[in-house]
Design a protein around this motif. Sequence first.
Motif, PDB file in Angstrom:
ATOM      1  N   ASN A 109      -2.264 -11.667  -4.059  1.00 39.74           N
ATOM      2  CA  ASN A 109      -1.781 -12.826  -3.327  1.00 39.74           C
ATOM      3  C   ASN A 109      -2.660 -13.310  -2.182  1.00 39.74           C
ATOM      4  OD1 ASN A 109       0.669 -13.831  -4.525  1.00 39.74           O
ATOM      5  ND2 ASN A 109       1.588 -11.870  -4.041  1.00 39.74           N
ATOM      6  N   ARG A 110      -3.963 -13.219  -2.299  1.00 40.39           N
ATOM      7  CA  ARG A 110      -4.825 -13.846  -1.310  1.00 40.39           C
ATOM      8  C   ARG A 110      -6.262 -13.865  -1.819  1.00 40.39           C
ATOM      9  NH1 ARG A 110      -6.818 -11.010   3.985  1.00 40.39           N
ATOM     10  NH2 ARG A 110      -8.529 -12.391   3.389  1.00 40.39           N
ATOM     11  N   SER A 111      -7.060 -14.728  -1.211  1.00 44.12           N
ATOM     12  CA  SER A 111      -8.491 -14.733  -1.486  1.00 44.12           C
ATOM     13  C   SER A 111      -9.161 -13.649  -0.642  1.00 44.12           C
ATOM     14  CB  SER A 111      -9.085 -16.106  -1.153  1.00 44.12           C
ATOM     15  OG  SER A 111      -8.459 -17.120  -1.920  1.00 44.12           O
ATOM     16  N   GLY A 123       0.806  -1.216   0.000  1.00 46.62           N
ATOM     17  CA  GLY A 123       0.000   0.000   0.000  1.00 46.62           C
ATOM     18  C   GLY A 123       0.836   1.261   0.000  1.00 46.62           C
ATOM     19  N   ASP A 124       2.117   1.130   0.339  1.00 45.00           N
ATOM     20  CA  ASP A 124       3.026   2.283   0.352  1.00 45.00           C
ATOM     21  C   ASP A 124       3.881   2.246  -0.911  1.00 45.00           C
ATOM     22  OD1 ASP A 124       1.991   2.923   2.808  1.00 45.00           O
ATOM     23  OD2 ASP A 124       3.666   2.089   3.951  1.00 45.00           O
ATOM     24  N   ILE A 180       4.136  -5.101  -8.791  1.00 43.93           N
ATOM     25  CA  ILE A 180       3.251  -4.369  -7.900  1.00 43.93           C
ATOM     26  C   ILE A 180       2.112  -5.282  -7.458  1.00 43.93           C
ATOM     27  CG2 ILE A 180       3.754  -2.082  -8.863  1.00 43.93           C
ATOM     28  CD1 ILE A 180       1.133  -2.246 -10.429  1.00 43.93           C
ATOM     29  N   GLU A 181       1.487  -4.944  -6.339  1.00 45.24           N
ATOM     30  CA  GLU A 181       0.302  -5.649  -5.855  1.00 45.24           C
ATOM     31  C   GLU A 181      -0.720  -4.607  -5.392  1.00 45.24           C
ATOM     32  OE1 GLU A 181      -0.918  -9.540  -3.163  1.00 45.24           O
ATOM     33  OE2 GLU A 181       1.050  -8.636  -2.891  1.00 45.24           O
ATOM     34  N   PRO A 182      -1.379  -3.957  -6.340  1.00 38.30           N
ATOM     35  CA  PRO A 182      -2.166  -2.758  -6.026  1.00 38.30           C
ATOM     36  C   PRO A 182      -3.405  -3.002  -5.177  1.00 38.30           C
ATOM     37  CG  PRO A 182      -2.481  -3.408  -8.314  1.00 38.30           C
ATOM     38  CD  PRO A 182      -1.364  -4.247  -7.788  1.00 38.30           C
ATOM     39  N   GLU A 183      -3.942  -4.206  -5.156  1.00 40.00           N
ATOM     40  CA  GLU A 183      -5.212  -4.462  -4.458  1.00 40.00           C
ATOM     41  C   GLU A 183      -5.026  -4.776  -2.974  1.00 40.00           C
ATOM     42  OE1 GLU A 183      -7.534  -7.330  -7.021  1.00 40.00           O
ATOM     43  OE2 GLU A 183      -5.751  -6.971  -8.249  1.00 40.00           O
TER      44      GLU A 183
END
Length: 738
Positions: A489-491, A390-391, A421-424
């Motif tokens: 990377n998760r449900s 998130g940062d 990136i993992e924007p969600e």
Amino acid sequence: MPEKERAFDMAIRYNEEKQVFSLHTKNTTYQMCVGKYGFLLHLYYGKRTEGSMDYLLTYADRGFSGNPYDAGTDRTFSMDALLQEFPTQGNGDFRTACLVVKNSDGTYSCDLRYKEHRIVQGKYAIPALPAVYADENEAETLEIVMADVVTGIEATLCYGVLEELDVITRSVKIVNGGKNDVSLEKVQSACLDFMDGGYDFIHFHGRHGMERVMQRTKSMHGLQSIGSRRGTSSHQHNPFMMVAAEAATEETGDCYGLSLMYSGSFKGEVELDQYNQTRVTIGIQDEMFSYPLAPQEAFYAPEVILSYSEAGFGRLSRNYHNVIRYHVCRGKYKDQQRPVLINNWEATYFDFNDEKIYSIAEQASELGVEMLVLDDGWFGKRDNDYSGLGDWFVNEKKMGGELKGLVEKINALGMKFGIWIEPEMVSEDSELYRKHPDWAFVIPGRRPVRGRSQLVLDFSRKEVVDGIFGQICEVLDGVNVEYIKIDMNRSITDVYSATAGDKNQGAVLYRYVLGVYDFLERLAARYPDMLIEGCSGGGGRFDAGMLYYSPQIWCSDNTDAIERLYIQHGTSFGYPVSSVGSHVSAVPNHQTGRSTSMKTRGVVAMAGSFGYELDLNKISEEEKQMVREQIKEYHKYWNMIHNGNYYRLTDPAVHGEIAAWEFAAADAGEALLNVVTIDTHCNASVQYVKLKGLAPEKVYRIEGEEGIYSGDALMNAGIPVPYMSDEYQAWQVHFIEA
């Protein structure tokens, strides 16, 4: 209003006298009609056929099967026994429905009747959702408007016909034309009703690290269903499924495919009813779904890509390969060769700095690798997976300064630069979460379920998407980034949107997916030359919807070459090789501990968008030379691999001894045969592989060897696989026209 019979060369024809719609592709026909009392009835889907097939409808007095009031004393007309195009709950049909509506008075009923239709040139689009696209001369659209005269609900059934590809797409738009609020409790995008049973149900189950394993079961009386409740299409089930004749094989038999262009929770169903008729539906998962629809509001269901083959699974797969490659994937890299990349994740995990990354890039560039991808850990306070998400600002302490300096050094090597990136997602230990805790999915009064020590951001809210998009663009605008790997990377659990209100919580997961698509669409528009790769712990969101935004998806976090044989085999049924992210990784493999040769790892990874997932400084000089050769070979074969025809020659789960697959040029001028030994035995029998996709009248030779082979011999008798004295060995040969 009804139109007269269309010209004979049109893909969509309407017989006004019989009220029969015929949708023709090059090899298939899909037919339906407006039956008695305005019900839309399905007639046929299969091999191309001319003439009206309304004679197939039969009527009988069926005990306990109700009749519409319009039928009066005629007890032979029942929706519980007739084949339908878009079955609804509440009209006397007790099979699984495509549409369930909860009305303002609390009742569950919807009775859709034909109102009008339109036939137009070109392919329809769907607001805010991915869909197959085509030029005006490549497709036609049929829209059939169905209406419930009591509630004012209207459903516009959309059919797109891509004649040359043997593809028909389906979607539906639901409009509340009444005066009261209603709630959509279930919306399936497509239904295929068959007048007979005896079909096999083929779907692709799995888990993280072993995705898309083919499972084939006989349809049974009752309801069989697959799906995801995880907020994504998931590792566990894929939104591509097939039904086929019991005797269907790779090369023979009737088979039908349904591919849902949606990256969220979904459901696919197969039901064999009391009269041995088969119903197949697919669409949004109805658990945790309740979509409020105010007067004049519209809801759009995701698209389904339908295709039929009378010549087995192989041709059906190639139909999907073609439509996805050329009519789903978009952007610069839809057709263009993608750079061979190296990703640092398995080489370093979180333990890196700019010097270590540059060292990996320097060695890789000497061997011919064209891009360095910096994976997780470059941002925020991110030295493990407990913090920092998130940062989206550069961790300059870790990187030894601005990211721009590292990128410029890598570019100076002649290499492109990409980033992960993992924007969600958001970590609780982050500046973003401390500032905006309400941006994450957390149910008030409950402690959330964590996954990979992280929470999910509420992408159903525009301000959340805007905030993350702005952060990431600030980084991308400042450096020369030419590739993005977008992970998830998760449900999803604890679904609660702080701004949705009590009546809208059931719509949050659908709106979340729209938010993800909005983010991706804006990213592609802002950076049109960027190569985007999708990822969700590998293959947890590998679907046709995601491929509309990213032309390739990381196939699995499992990089073991032997495990990948099974994963990539299952993936190939519904998705082209060009969409598969596949890399050569280190040995012993980090997921399985297995060791395989560099050659074998290269041959397996070449059945995808090729790259490396290791530190090339740590391999032998002999292996380094093999890397140089692999990259040259990949460039040499790229067009045939990505644009040619793909053939599954064995099923590794069934054959046991070897896995074999082939790429053949569209003009049959060359082919690339790939074989990997899975098991070895003392005094073993000879294995023969029969090639496909060659021209029987042509003569071929193996490049670099003497001898010639006729095309018909290679396809009918096959070729012996040379004896390899160790397991997990690879044989790759290039056949060229002599």
